[in-house]
Design an enzyme around this catalytic site. Structure first.
Site, PDB file in Angstrom:
ATOM      1  N   CYS A  81       0.938  -1.169   0.011  1.00 34.37           N
ATOM      2  CA  CYS A  81       0.011   0.109   0.094  1.00 34.37           C
ATOM      3  C   CYS A  81       0.907   1.388   0.204  1.00 34.37           C
ATOM      4  CB  CYS A  81      -1.148  -0.020   1.142  1.00 34.37           C
ATOM      5  SG  CYS A  81      -2.443   1.060   0.838  1.00 34.37           S
ATOM      6  N   HIS A 186      -3.981  -4.852  -0.025  1.00 33.35           N
ATOM      7  CA  HIS A 186      -3.576  -5.357   1.142  1.00 33.35           C
ATOM      8  C   HIS A 186      -3.464  -6.947   1.294  1.00 33.35           C
ATOM      9  CE1 HIS A 186      -3.266  -1.655   3.606  1.00 33.35           C
ATOM     10  NE2 HIS A 186      -4.267  -1.015   2.917  1.00 33.35           N
ATOM     11  N   GLU A 188      -2.755  -8.889   3.612  1.00 34.75           N
ATOM     12  CA  GLU A 188      -3.066  -9.025   5.006  1.00 34.75           C
ATOM     13  C   GLU A 188      -4.461  -9.015   5.039  1.00 34.75           C
ATOM     14  OE1 GLU A 188      -2.428  -4.812   5.306  1.00 34.75           O
ATOM     15  OE2 GLU A 188      -1.725  -6.359   4.139  1.00 34.75           O
TER      16      GLU A 188
END
Length: 206
Positions: A81, A186, A188
């Protein structure tokens, strides 16, 4: 076993990134120490927030040079990001110079009818570099999670590793050149598919 330095400069969601790396067998070490970053097997630069404060925090902690040196010597690097945007020369979001690793600029989405800015939520990837290690064993049309108003615009289109389309605008969702990889989305926060991308990175570097 080597470790993955997760760079702490007060601009990242470090907990979720580290948790994701740990889930897939990585050995993350959160640090803002130059010598720890320099000795790492790989480096992850996460980031959430604005471009100028992020660059300022890196420089205040003396981390700009060690990141450039580590990349230059071939240490595997993953930007996430805002951490991906910092690799560029500059950003329309601010006045500070970026790290200048990838020639180009970070740009703001153009307004158009019906377009939501920021670009937030799940969107598909078109894999411009389908053989990149990050994309191994992904399903067709992989869906990942984005939250951003600005996007990477490299001068060299060959470094675009994946793209995505928001409204009528197709932009770089990931870049890769040599040992440097960076994703605008992202991983994650992208469920099992995002974990697979992190697992591919860990398997490549450790």
């Amino acid at each position: 076993m080597g470790y993955i330095a997760v760079v702490d400069y007060d601009m990242g969601n470090l907990h979720s990134v580290c948790k994701g790396l740990e889930k897939v067998g990585g050995n993350p070490l959160v640090t803002d120490q130059a010598h720890v970053i320099d000795a790492a097997t790989a480096i992850v630069l996460p980031g959430v927030g604005s471009f100028d404060p992020a660059v300022q925090h890196l420089r205040e902690r003396g981390l700009e040079d060690v990141l450039k040196t580590a990349i230059a010597k071939g240490t595997p690097f993953l930007g996430i990001c805002l951490g991906s945007q910092l690799l560029f020369d500059s950003s329309e979001e601010g006045q500070e110079k970026g790290l200048g690793i990838i020639p180009g600029q970070v740009k703001h989405f153009r307004s158009e009818p019906g377009l939501t800015i920021p670009h937030m939520g799940w969107n598909g990837l078109e894999l411009n570099q389908p053989d990149l290690c990050l994309w191994q064993a992904l399903p067709p049309d992989p869906q990942v999670y984005f939250v951003h108003s600005y996007y990477m615009a490299p001068l060299d289109p060959q470094v675009v590793a994946a793209s995505t389309t928001h409204g009528s605008q197709t932009i770089a969702a990931a870049i890769a050149k040599d040992n440097v990889m960076a994703v605008q989305f992202h991983p994650e926060k992208s469920s099992t598919l995002g974990l697979k991308i992190l697992a591919n990175f860990v398997q490549k570097v450790l």
